[in-house]
Write a protein that holds these residues in place. Sequence first.
Motif, PDB file in Angstrom:
ATOM      1  N   ALA A 144      -2.383  83.790 -23.982  1.00 16.11           N
ATOM      2  CA  ALA A 144      -1.616  82.696 -24.725  1.00 16.11           C
ATOM      3  C   ALA A 144      -0.160  82.381 -23.938  1.00 16.11           C
ATOM      4  O   ALA A 144       0.280  83.467 -23.267  1.00 16.11           O
ATOM      5  N   LYS A 145       0.469  81.722 -24.048  1.00 19.43           N
ATOM      6  CA  LYS A 145       1.896  81.531 -23.770  1.00 19.43           C
ATOM      7  C   LYS A 145       2.547  82.503 -24.123  1.00 19.43           C
ATOM      8  O   LYS A 145       2.430  83.032 -25.513  1.00 19.43           O
ATOM      9  N   GLY A 146       3.386  83.200 -23.437  1.00 22.31           N
ATOM     10  CA  GLY A 146       4.228  84.511 -23.775  1.00 22.31           C
ATOM     11  C   GLY A 146       5.288  84.053 -24.956  1.00 22.31           C
ATOM     12  O   GLY A 146       5.794  82.834 -24.958  1.00 22.31           O
ATOM     13  N   THR A 147       5.665  85.027 -25.622  1.00 23.05           N
ATOM     14  CA  THR A 147       6.616  84.944 -26.526  1.00 23.05           C
ATOM     15  C   THR A 147       7.996  85.240 -26.072  1.00 23.05           C
ATOM     16  O   THR A 147       9.070  84.652 -26.748  1.00 23.05           O
ATOM     17  N   ALA A 148       8.062  85.611 -24.777  1.00 27.22           N
ATOM     18  CA  ALA A 148       9.460  85.663 -24.090  1.00 27.22           C
ATOM     19  C   ALA A 148       9.459  84.499 -23.309  1.00 27.22           C
ATOM     20  O   ALA A 148       8.737  84.139 -22.795  1.00 27.22           O
ATOM     21  N   ASN A 149      10.891  84.485 -22.879  1.00 26.92           N
ATOM     22  CA  ASN A 149      11.055  83.213 -21.966  1.00 26.92           C
ATOM     23  C   ASN A 149      10.693  83.436 -20.766  1.00 26.92           C
ATOM     24  O   ASN A 149      10.198  82.413 -19.901  1.00 26.92           O
ATOM     25  N   LEU A 150      10.513  84.780 -20.166  1.00 29.31           N
ATOM     26  CA  LEU A 150      10.205  85.093 -18.927  1.00 29.31           C
ATOM     27  C   LEU A 150       9.427  86.545 -18.928  1.00 29.31           C
ATOM     28  O   LEU A 150      10.050  87.504 -19.393  1.00 29.31           O
ATOM     29  N   TYR A 151       8.258  86.605 -17.839  1.00 30.90           N
ATOM     30  CA  TYR A 151       7.908  88.078 -17.571  1.00 30.90           C
ATOM     31  C   TYR A 151       7.718  88.180 -16.124  1.00 30.90           C
ATOM     32  O   TYR A 151       7.247  87.296 -15.188  1.00 30.90           O
ATOM     33  N   MET A 152       7.867  89.337 -16.115  1.00 28.77           N
ATOM     34  CA  MET A 152       8.026  89.956 -14.569  1.00 28.77           C
ATOM     35  C   MET A 152       6.866  90.912 -14.436  1.00 28.77           C
ATOM     36  O   MET A 152       6.374  91.770 -15.109  1.00 28.77           O
ATOM     37  N   THR A 153       6.120  90.606 -13.272  1.00 31.43           N
ATOM     38  CA  THR A 153       4.977  91.545 -12.889  1.00 31.43           C
ATOM     39  C   THR A 153       5.387  93.025 -12.619  1.00 31.43           C
ATOM     40  O   THR A 153       6.673  93.199 -12.500  1.00 31.43           O
ATOM     41  N   GLY A 154       4.683  93.878 -12.611  1.00 31.12           N
ATOM     42  CA  GLY A 154       4.783  95.369 -11.842  1.00 31.12           C
ATOM     43  C   GLY A 154       5.315  95.336 -10.722  1.00 31.12           C
ATOM     44  O   GLY A 154       6.103  96.225 -10.283  1.00 31.12           O
ATOM     45  N   GLY A 155       5.003  94.436  -9.793  1.00 28.20           N
ATOM     46  CA  GLY A 155       5.452  94.098  -8.691  1.00 28.20           C
ATOM     47  C   GLY A 155       6.644  93.501  -8.442  1.00 28.20           C
ATOM     48  O   GLY A 155       7.083  93.142  -7.394  1.00 28.20           O
ATOM     49  N   GLN A 156       7.419  93.186  -9.388  1.00 28.11           N
ATOM     50  CA  GLN A 156       8.584  92.392  -9.714  1.00 28.11           C
ATOM     51  C   GLN A 156       8.571  90.850  -9.268  1.00 28.11           C
ATOM     52  O   GLN A 156       9.588  90.677  -8.604  1.00 28.11           O
ATOM     53  N   ASN A 157       7.503  90.274  -9.419  1.00 28.04           N
ATOM     54  CA  ASN A 157       7.506  88.927  -9.045  1.00 28.04           C
ATOM     55  C   ASN A 157       7.308  88.097 -10.464  1.00 28.04           C
ATOM     56  O   ASN A 157       6.796  88.619 -11.435  1.00 28.04           O
ATOM     57  N   ASP A 180      18.753  80.834 -20.517  1.00 32.70           N
ATOM     58  CA  ASP A 180      18.208  80.274 -21.927  1.00 32.70           C
ATOM     59  C   ASP A 180      17.869  81.537 -22.933  1.00 32.70           C
ATOM     60  O   ASP A 180      18.387  81.578 -24.051  1.00 32.70           O
ATOM     61  N   ALA A 181      17.516  82.672 -22.352  1.00 32.78           N
ATOM     62  CA  ALA A 181      17.074  83.728 -23.349  1.00 32.78           C
ATOM     63  C   ALA A 181      18.423  84.487 -23.722  1.00 32.78           C
ATOM     64  O   ALA A 181      18.504  84.723 -24.873  1.00 32.78           O
ATOM     65  N   ALA A 182      19.457  84.544 -22.877  1.00 29.68           N
ATOM     66  CA  ALA A 182      20.705  85.156 -23.231  1.00 29.68           C
ATOM     67  C   ALA A 182      21.276  84.220 -24.573  1.00 29.68           C
ATOM     68  O   ALA A 182      22.033  84.898 -25.372  1.00 29.68           O
ATOM     69  N   GLU A 183      21.309  82.935 -24.278  1.00 25.40           N
ATOM     70  CA  GLU A 183      21.974  82.112 -25.161  1.00 25.40           C
ATOM     71  C   GLU A 183      21.265  82.066 -26.878  1.00 25.40           C
ATOM     72  O   GLU A 183      21.911  81.876 -27.555  1.00 25.40           O
ATOM     73  N   THR A 184      19.829  82.586 -26.715  1.00 27.15           N
ATOM     74  CA  THR A 184      19.123  82.369 -28.026  1.00 27.15           C
ATOM     75  C   THR A 184      19.471  83.878 -28.893  1.00 27.15           C
ATOM     76  O   THR A 184      19.000  83.909 -29.912  1.00 27.15           O
TER      77      THR A 184
END
Length: 185
Positions: A144-157, A180-184
């Motif tokens: 599903a579309k993530g609930t966070a604005n952004l996800y980083m992989t374990g490889g930091q990508n 955007d995440a910081a503003e919300t």
Amino acid sequence: SVKLLEEQPAEASVADEPVAEPVTGKISLEYNLKDIIQFEEDREHEFKSLQKAKDPVKTILEFYVEKYVNAFLNTNGGALYFGIDDNGQILGVRLDRTQRDNLRTGVSKLINKFQPSVEPELYAINFICLDDKTELYVVEIHVAKGTANLYMTGGQNFYIRRDGSNFLMPFDMIRSRIHDAAETE
């Protein structure tokens, strides 16, 4: 004939095209060996045949899960199908019980390395049996579309989907999503 190994609600029916949400209790498509699937690769669907993979579990875990799951989380969700070629032909992947278990465990371990943490209901793995005797399956990983604005992989990508491909997220897009995440908050 198809045998789904994951528990499904009794009232559900098979659809012509899967939807990205909800992932928990996701209904799989009906598959018949050598048939052509009724939709194409696009932003929400990716096919991988794995016909030349000597170790399909290792190939899935090393080359596909992290990048594709992350891209789907960071875009609009989607599904990764193993055992279907780029032309949409259903070929299946041979997986015994141990390999299926190792794949489930390996996918969870990779996703557990993502930051922020990915809620378990945001993804599901289904094994659809094409042939009991040869242990031939189509493997679906629904995200599903993530609930966070952004996800980083374990490889930091950070990955996104555009049409039928994954791309590393450009720096300005990463910065914008963090802003955007910081503003919300």
